[in-house]
Motif scaffolding. Structure first.
Motif: not given
Length: 182
Positions: A23-37
Motif C-alpha cells: 500500500v505505502f510503496l505507491q505513495l509520492e514522498g515515501v522514500i523507503s519501506i522496510m518490513p519487520g517486527y
C-alpha cells in the motif's frame, strides 16, 4: 537514526506486513519501506517466532518519508483506510497478536496526530464500531528476513497476493490517486 532535514520515520502495524508495504510503496514522498517486527519481548525475532504469537511482536513496516511531499497526517489517513482498525489481533483470515492494529510513534507530534485522528474516526463513527488501534512509543524495530521485502511486487500471482493485497492496492489507487507516485 539520523535523517536529513524533511525526512521522517513512521511505523505502522496493520496486519500482514506484505499488505502494508504494498500500500505505502505507491505513495509520492515515501522514500523507503522496510518490513519487520516491533513491540515484542525477544531481541532479533525470526518470522517463525513472530508467527507463533509468543514473541509479542507485531508485523509492521518502517516507512522513511519526505514530509515536504507527504505528511504524517496523510500517511495516517491511508493507514486507517487500508485495514480494519476495529478488530483485536485480526485482519481478515490473519489471526494473532502479530496482526494487531498499532501505530508506533517516533515523536510527540506523531502521537498527537494519531490520537486526534482516532478521536475523529470514532466521533464520526466511520467504521460503525470503535477504533481499537493501539498507540505506542516506538521501540526497537527489527528488520524482517530479505524474502519479505517487496513481497507483493515479486509475488503478485500468488493467491494471497491476488485475493488480499491487490484489493488494498486498488483501493489506494482509487481513493488516494492524488498521492500516488507517477
Amino acid at each position: 537514526m539520523n535523517l536529513e532535514k524533511g525526512k521522517e520515520v513512521a511505523i505502522f502495524a496493520g496486519g500482514c506486513f506484505w499488505c502494508t508495504e504494498a500500500v505505502f510503496l505507491q505513495l509520492e514522498g515515501v522514500i523507503s519501506i522496510m518490513p519487520g517486527y516491533i513491540g515484542g519481548k525477544n531481541p532479533n525475532p525470526t518470522y517463525e517466532e513472530v508467527c507463533s504469537g509468543y514473541s509479542g511482536h507485531a508485523e509492521a513496516v518502517e516507512i522513511i518519508f519526505d514530509s515536504t511531499k507527504i505528511s504524517y497526517q496523510e500517511l495516517i489517513e491511508v493507514f486507517f483506510a487500508t485495514h480494519d482498525p476495529t478488530t483485536i489481533n485480526r485482519q481478515g483470515n490473519d489471526v494473532g497478536s502479530q496482526y494487531r492494529s498499532e501505530v508506533f510513534y517516533t515523536n510527540e507530534n506523531q502521537k498527537k496526530i494519531v490520537q486526534g485522528y482516532i478521536n475523529f474516526l470514532n466521533t464520526e463513527n466511520t467504521f460503525g464500531k470503535k477504533v481499537i488501534t493501539k498507540i505506542s512509543e516506538a521501540s526497537t524495530f527489527y528488520v524482517a528476513e530479505d524474502y519479505h521485502k517487496n513481497y507483493y511486487n515479486q509475488n503478485k500471482n500468488k493467491s494471497y497476493c491476488e485475493y488480499v493485497i491487490t484489493p488494498k492496492v486498488e483501493k489506494v489507487k482509487k481513493e488516494f490517486k492524488d498521492k500516488l507516485k507517477n
